[in-house]
Design a protein around this motif. Sequence first.
Motif, PDB file in Angstrom:
ATOM      1  N   GLN A 173       0.904  -1.127  -0.018  1.00 41.63           N
ATOM      2  CA  GLN A 173       0.099  -0.027   0.074  1.00 41.63           C
ATOM      3  C   GLN A 173       0.822   1.214  -0.048  1.00 41.63           C
ATOM      4  O   GLN A 173       0.595   2.224  -0.631  1.00 41.63           O
ATOM      5  CB  GLN A 173      -0.829  -0.050   1.242  1.00 41.63           C
ATOM      6  CG  GLN A 173      -1.884   1.025   1.175  1.00 41.63           C
ATOM      7  CD  GLN A 173      -1.622   2.305   2.467  1.00 41.63           C
ATOM      8  OE1 GLN A 173      -0.388   2.020   2.838  1.00 41.63           O
ATOM      9  NE2 GLN A 173      -2.342   3.310   2.382  1.00 41.63           N
ATOM     10  N   GLN A 174       2.064   1.312   0.925  1.00 42.83           N
ATOM     11  CA  GLN A 174       2.802   2.369   0.746  1.00 42.83           C
ATOM     12  C   GLN A 174       3.607   2.628  -0.407  1.00 42.83           C
ATOM     13  O   GLN A 174       4.163   3.842  -0.503  1.00 42.83           O
ATOM     14  CB  GLN A 174       3.690   2.295   2.127  1.00 42.83           C
ATOM     15  CG  GLN A 174       4.596   1.109   2.144  1.00 42.83           C
ATOM     16  CD  GLN A 174       5.766   0.739   3.285  1.00 42.83           C
ATOM     17  OE1 GLN A 174       5.429   1.706   3.884  1.00 42.83           O
ATOM     18  NE2 GLN A 174       6.229  -0.033   3.140  1.00 42.83           N
ATOM     19  N   GLN A 176       2.566   2.465  -3.526  1.00 46.39           N
ATOM     20  CA  GLN A 176       1.575   3.071  -4.631  1.00 46.39           C
ATOM     21  C   GLN A 176       2.255   2.614  -6.035  1.00 46.39           C
ATOM     22  O   GLN A 176       2.480   3.668  -6.730  1.00 46.39           O
ATOM     23  CB  GLN A 176       1.856   4.788  -4.569  1.00 46.39           C
ATOM     24  CG  GLN A 176       1.408   5.299  -3.051  1.00 46.39           C
ATOM     25  CD  GLN A 176       1.274   6.830  -3.170  1.00 46.39           C
ATOM     26  OE1 GLN A 176       1.452   7.569  -4.278  1.00 46.39           O
ATOM     27  NE2 GLN A 176       1.208   7.149  -1.924  1.00 46.39           N
ATOM     28  N   LYS A 180      -1.186   5.657  -7.130  1.00 43.39           N
ATOM     29  CA  LYS A 180      -2.495   6.068  -6.413  1.00 43.39           C
ATOM     30  C   LYS A 180      -2.212   5.511  -4.840  1.00 43.39           C
ATOM     31  O   LYS A 180      -1.614   4.596  -4.591  1.00 43.39           O
ATOM     32  CB  LYS A 180      -3.751   5.617  -7.019  1.00 43.39           C
ATOM     33  CG  LYS A 180      -3.987   6.047  -8.551  1.00 43.39           C
ATOM     34  CD  LYS A 180      -5.098   5.315  -9.143  1.00 43.39           C
ATOM     35  CE  LYS A 180      -5.327   5.825 -10.536  1.00 43.39           C
ATOM     36  NZ  LYS A 180      -6.576   5.086 -11.023  1.00 43.39           N
ATOM     37  N   SER A 181      -2.888   6.371  -3.877  1.00 46.34           N
ATOM     38  CA  SER A 181      -3.086   6.022  -2.752  1.00 46.34           C
ATOM     39  C   SER A 181      -4.321   5.509  -2.388  1.00 46.34           C
ATOM     40  O   SER A 181      -5.463   6.008  -3.037  1.00 46.34           O
ATOM     41  CB  SER A 181      -2.602   7.246  -1.834  1.00 46.34           C
ATOM     42  OG  SER A 181      -2.944   7.019  -0.345  1.00 46.34           O
ATOM     43  N   TYR A 182      -4.395   4.455  -1.524  1.00 38.47           N
ATOM     44  CA  TYR A 182      -5.706   3.843  -1.097  1.00 38.47           C
ATOM     45  C   TYR A 182      -5.679   3.571   0.257  1.00 38.47           C
ATOM     46  O   TYR A 182      -4.557   3.405   1.105  1.00 38.47           O
ATOM     47  CB  TYR A 182      -6.098   2.726  -1.958  1.00 38.47           C
ATOM     48  CG  TYR A 182      -5.116   1.581  -2.059  1.00 38.47           C
ATOM     49  CD1 TYR A 182      -5.105   0.594  -0.898  1.00 38.47           C
ATOM     50  CD2 TYR A 182      -3.883   1.408  -2.717  1.00 38.47           C
ATOM     51  CE1 TYR A 182      -4.185  -0.649  -0.849  1.00 38.47           C
ATOM     52  CE2 TYR A 182      -3.256   0.397  -2.812  1.00 38.47           C
ATOM     53  CZ  TYR A 182      -3.173  -0.434  -1.689  1.00 38.47           C
ATOM     54  OH  TYR A 182      -2.350  -1.706  -1.955  1.00 38.47           O
ATOM     55  N   SER A 183      -6.917   3.479   0.704  1.00 41.91           N
ATOM     56  CA  SER A 183      -7.036   3.330   2.504  1.00 41.91           C
ATOM     57  C   SER A 183      -6.954   1.680   2.757  1.00 41.91           C
ATOM     58  O   SER A 183      -7.408   0.759   2.158  1.00 41.91           O
ATOM     59  CB  SER A 183      -8.389   3.701   2.938  1.00 41.91           C
ATOM     60  OG  SER A 183      -8.334   3.713   4.302  1.00 41.91           O
TER      61      SER A 183
END
Length: 297
Positions: A173-174, A176, A180-183
């Motif tokens: 996730q970190q 990208q 894009k960033s996602y939760s």
Amino acid sequence: MTKFFTYSTALLAGLALLGSTQQADAQQFSKRKQYTSIGVNLNAMNYFGDLNPNTNFASFKFADTRPNLGITVTHRFFPRVSGRFGLSYGRITAEDGDNANRDDNNARYRYTRNMNFRNDIAEASAVMIVDLIENRNNYLKRPDFVPYLFAGLAGFYHSPKGRDQNGNYVDLQQLQTEGKSYSKVSLAIPFGAGVRYRINRNLDASFEIGLRKTFTGYLDDVSTSYADLSGKGAESQYFGGYAGGPTGKGITNTSTGVAGGFVPGAKRGEGHDDWYTVSGFSLNYILTPRIKNPKFR
């Protein structure tokens, strides 16, 4: 977000309609007949997304099945309707190199993409259970065999990780990898069906199949398109299949001879939301209700 409101509004409308039909039953189903049970669950988890063997929704590989453990608290409100709160923890996983056939024209792209992931998911859910056989009596006179349906709302925490060239798992996730960033926190709509069997006075056994419609395409860290990662770190470039520089194409399997088109802007995933399933067995112990005797003066 629009899809979330559409799904959630339809669900709430259906539950409200069902609740209104239970008002007459509530008059006859007193609190003395209501009861609560505590359950422990042993489940199997699978996922439906971009790393499945085929692109159709029902495609999955049995070898990718992973365990899931959970606990639940269920309260019966009406002859057919119960509410259930649950906590569960489990894993989903998949790998292009194992699931995609390099000799299949439709699968060669995914084999070349060569992505892998595992994702540990912690879920909290609240669902409404509707029995297809009603019980207007107390728990002692409940039916021996009851099929049921359920639906509700869940929140979950997830953290996809990928295996690098050294065999180490890295938090994706970190990185990208698609720019894009996602939760790591998201919502899902759980729904499904099951059967419940009475073992004895206080114990039931259940088997159910449950699906989770999520609102994220990044359970597997693959969703839309390849990104320009020229300014990112080595790990981002590796998992993102970076097309330039000395690192070549990173995780991409170039042995197929079709990796030349894996450049920024090219398709990386289908762009659909991912799903996961939580299906298995549970044992539910009914807490003996406390019955208040009437007071006489």
